[in-house]
Structure formats: structure tokens, C-alpha cells
Design a protein around this motif. Structure first.
Motif, PDB file in Angstrom:
ATOM      1  N   MET A   1      -9.548 -22.607 -29.028  1.00  0.00           N
ATOM      2  CA  MET A   1     -10.908 -23.100 -28.964  1.00  0.00           C
ATOM      3  C   MET A   1     -11.394 -23.133 -27.515  1.00  0.00           C
ATOM      4  O   MET A   1     -11.929 -22.163 -27.012  1.00  0.00           O
ATOM      5  CB  MET A   1     -11.004 -24.497 -29.591  1.00  0.00           C
ATOM      6  N   GLN A   4      -9.690 -20.429 -25.246  1.00  0.00           N
ATOM      7  CA  GLN A   4     -10.068 -19.068 -25.603  1.00  0.00           C
ATOM      8  C   GLN A   4     -11.467 -18.727 -25.115  1.00  0.00           C
ATOM      9  O   GLN A   4     -11.788 -17.554 -24.920  1.00  0.00           O
ATOM     10  CB  GLN A   4      -9.986 -18.894 -27.121  1.00  0.00           C
ATOM     11  N   ALA A 176      -3.652 -30.800 -25.742  1.00  0.00           N
ATOM     12  CA  ALA A 176      -3.744 -29.561 -26.518  1.00  0.00           C
ATOM     13  C   ALA A 176      -3.598 -28.323 -25.638  1.00  0.00           C
ATOM     14  O   ALA A 176      -3.056 -27.301 -26.079  1.00  0.00           O
ATOM     15  CB  ALA A 176      -5.076 -29.515 -27.273  1.00  0.00           C
ATOM     16  N   ARG A 181      -2.796 -23.023 -25.362  1.00  0.00           N
ATOM     17  CA  ARG A 181      -3.352 -22.558 -26.629  1.00  0.00           C
ATOM     18  C   ARG A 181      -3.694 -23.784 -27.470  1.00  0.00           C
ATOM     19  O   ARG A 181      -3.180 -24.876 -27.241  1.00  0.00           O
ATOM     20  CB  ARG A 181      -2.369 -21.656 -27.387  1.00  0.00           C
ATOM     21  N   VAL A 182      -4.576 -23.589 -28.437  1.00  0.00           N
ATOM     22  CA  VAL A 182      -4.970 -24.672 -29.338  1.00  0.00           C
ATOM     23  C   VAL A 182      -4.686 -24.221 -30.762  1.00  0.00           C
ATOM     24  O   VAL A 182      -5.280 -23.255 -31.242  1.00  0.00           O
ATOM     25  CB  VAL A 182      -6.476 -25.006 -29.176  1.00  0.00           C
ATOM     26  N   ASN A 183      -3.748 -24.916 -31.427  1.00  0.00           N
ATOM     27  CA  ASN A 183      -3.435 -24.523 -32.794  1.00  0.00           C
ATOM     28  C   ASN A 183      -4.416 -25.166 -33.772  1.00  0.00           C
ATOM     29  O   ASN A 183      -5.296 -25.940 -33.376  1.00  0.00           O
ATOM     30  CB  ASN A 183      -1.978 -24.864 -33.147  1.00  0.00           C
ATOM     31  N   ALA A 184      -4.268 -24.855 -35.054  1.00  0.00           N
ATOM     32  CA  ALA A 184      -5.245 -25.299 -36.056  1.00  0.00           C
ATOM     33  C   ALA A 184      -5.313 -26.824 -36.157  1.00  0.00           C
ATOM     34  O   ALA A 184      -6.392 -27.408 -36.292  1.00  0.00           O
ATOM     35  CB  ALA A 184      -4.907 -24.690 -37.417  1.00  0.00           C
ATOM     36  N   GLU A 186      -4.551 -29.057 -33.827  1.00  0.00           N
ATOM     37  CA  GLU A 186      -5.177 -29.592 -32.616  1.00  0.00           C
ATOM     38  C   GLU A 186      -6.685 -29.364 -32.643  1.00  0.00           C
ATOM     39  O   GLU A 186      -7.470 -30.248 -32.275  1.00  0.00           O
ATOM     40  CB  GLU A 186      -4.564 -28.920 -31.378  1.00  0.00           C
ATOM     41  N   ASP A 187      -7.080 -28.172 -33.089  1.00  0.00           N
ATOM     42  CA  ASP A 187      -8.501 -27.855 -33.170  1.00  0.00           C
ATOM     43  C   ASP A 187      -9.218 -28.816 -34.124  1.00  0.00           C
ATOM     44  O   ASP A 187     -10.318 -29.294 -33.839  1.00  0.00           O
ATOM     45  CB  ASP A 187      -8.679 -26.411 -33.654  1.00  0.00           C
ATOM     46  N   LYS A 188      -8.577 -29.116 -35.236  1.00  0.00           N
ATOM     47  CA  LYS A 188      -9.171 -30.037 -36.216  1.00  0.00           C
ATOM     48  C   LYS A 188      -9.356 -31.419 -35.609  1.00  0.00           C
ATOM     49  O   LYS A 188     -10.394 -32.061 -35.799  1.00  0.00           O
ATOM     50  CB  LYS A 188      -8.269 -30.114 -37.450  1.00  0.00           C
ATOM     51  N   THR A 191     -12.176 -31.323 -32.846  1.00  0.00           N
ATOM     52  CA  THR A 191     -13.483 -31.210 -33.485  1.00  0.00           C
ATOM     53  C   THR A 191     -13.902 -32.536 -34.101  1.00  0.00           C
ATOM     54  O   THR A 191     -15.061 -32.951 -33.995  1.00  0.00           O
ATOM     55  CB  THR A 191     -13.461 -30.105 -34.562  1.00  0.00           C
TER      56      THR A 191
END
Length: 203
Positions: A1, A4, A176, A181-184, A186-188, A191
Motif C-alpha cells: 500500500m 508500493q 508494517a 512491504r504491506v501484507n493483506a 496489515e493493509d486491512k 485502512t
């Protein structure tokens, strides 16, 4: 996120600065642009390159976008009335109730668990990294205790105070991005924290 999107852009701008003939004026504009990504309107008033490979910058910052006008006026008023703090570290950590502190500790524990879901967590490594984020000993002990059980993001977000979300978000982003990198999971979490802050910012 975040990594990137932001980091490749910053790397590109750094390369452009390195080959630019008008480095000073371009860097001044670039810094203002970087802060603009955060909704902060800033003007560079002074910029000097030191002999230690560091750049000293002075800024004038206007009211950020999405900031409540009364909140911003109160901040400026507080600064005008406040005497110079000879020991700012004493006030660096916000005052939290025991319930808020526990919630924050469990949130940070969840982020650590989400960062390394398949790996046995090394507290020795994580404690150093959390100390670098400014966490003090009582907070570290609470995070360590919270890591002993799986944390549920849904339960942590239930009834979460937007002020706690605001305190947690920058620390959550730092955790994170430690592995770049930000995995799913962490992204959740990132957000969700951002969404919790929106009603206050947009009010």
C-alpha cells in the motif's frame, strides 16, 4: 500500500534532484510537495546543507487540509501561550487511560502478529524496534503480554476511539513497513484505522 506508492515516487524524485542544476529551489518545491501528499500546506523558509551529510530545513506550516478550524486555532493558541520546553521528551507521550493504553497495546500486538503470521515472534528483536518508535517500558510490557494470545482486529476496532486510532496509525505504519512491504492483514488494519479517523477529520 504505502510502500508500493510513496517510496518509488520518492526514489524517482531523489534521482531527479541529484541531476538537477537548480537543486536548492527544486528541493524546496519537492519538500512542500511531499508534505502536500499528507494534506499539509508548508513553505520552506530556510534550507542549508551541513558538512555531516544532513540538510537542515525550516518550515512554515499552514492549517492542514481536513483539519478542523477550531482544533488548528487551539493548537496555535496553545503554542503562543506555552513557554519553551526544556525537556520535551517528558510530554512526548500522550496521556492515556488504562483502558486506552490496553487497547493500544493490543493493537500493536496485532500488527506484530500480522507482520509475521508464520514466524515465531522474537521479542528481543521486536522490543528494540518498538523502542525506536518511542514506546516506553510500560507500553512495551503491555505489548509483550498481549502477544501471548492471538488478537482479533474486529474486536479491537469495536468501539475504538478515533483519538486512539490517530495515535496508533503512525506506529502501525512504521511496524508494517519494517520489512518494506504491506501484507493483506496489515493493509486491512491500516485502512480500518484510517477510516476510524475520518469522521473526526471531516466533521
Amino acid at each position: 500500500m504505502l510502500s508500493q506508492i510513496v517510496r518509488p515516487m520518492v526514489r524517482t524524485q531523489i534521482r531527479l534532484l541529484a541531476s538537477c542544476q537548480a537543486t536548492r529551489s527544486t528541493l524546496i518545491g519537492t519538500i512542500a510537495q511531499w508534505l502536500g501528499f499528507l494534506g499539509v500546506r508548508a513553505q520552506v523558509t530556510q534550507l542549508n546543507a551541513g558538512s555531516d551529510q544532513k540538510i537542515s530545513i525550516s518550515l512554515t506550516v499552514d492549517q492542514p487540509e481536513g483539519c478542523d478550524k477550531q482544533d488548528w486555532q487551539q493548537i496555535v493558541s496553545n503554542l503562543n501561550q506555552e513557554t519553551v520546553d526544556t525537556n520535551p521528551e517528558e510530554h512526548s507521550q500522550p496521556q492515556l487511560t488504562p483502558q486506552q493504553q490496553s487497547k493500544l497495546q493490543r493493537l500493536l500486538a496485532y500488527l506484530i502478529q500480522a507482520a509475521e503470521p508464520e514466524v515465531r515472534i522474537s521479542w528481543e528483536v521486536w522490543s528494540r524496534q518498538l523502542q525506536a518508535l518511542g514506546l516506553e517500558e510500560p507500553m512495551l510490557l503491555g505489548v509483550r503480554s498481549a502477544l501471548k494470545v492471538p488478537q482479533s482486529l474486529e474486536q479491537l476496532l469495536e468501539g475504538l476511539d478515533p483519538d486512539i486510532a490517530a495515535i496508533a496509525l503512525p506506529k502501525a505504519v512504521s511496524i508494517a513497513l519494517l520489512d518494506r512491504r504491506v501484507n493483506a492483514s496489515e493493509d486491512k488494519a491500516l485502512t480500518a484505522l484510517l477510516q476510524l479517523m475520518k469522521p473526526r477529520n471531516e466533521g
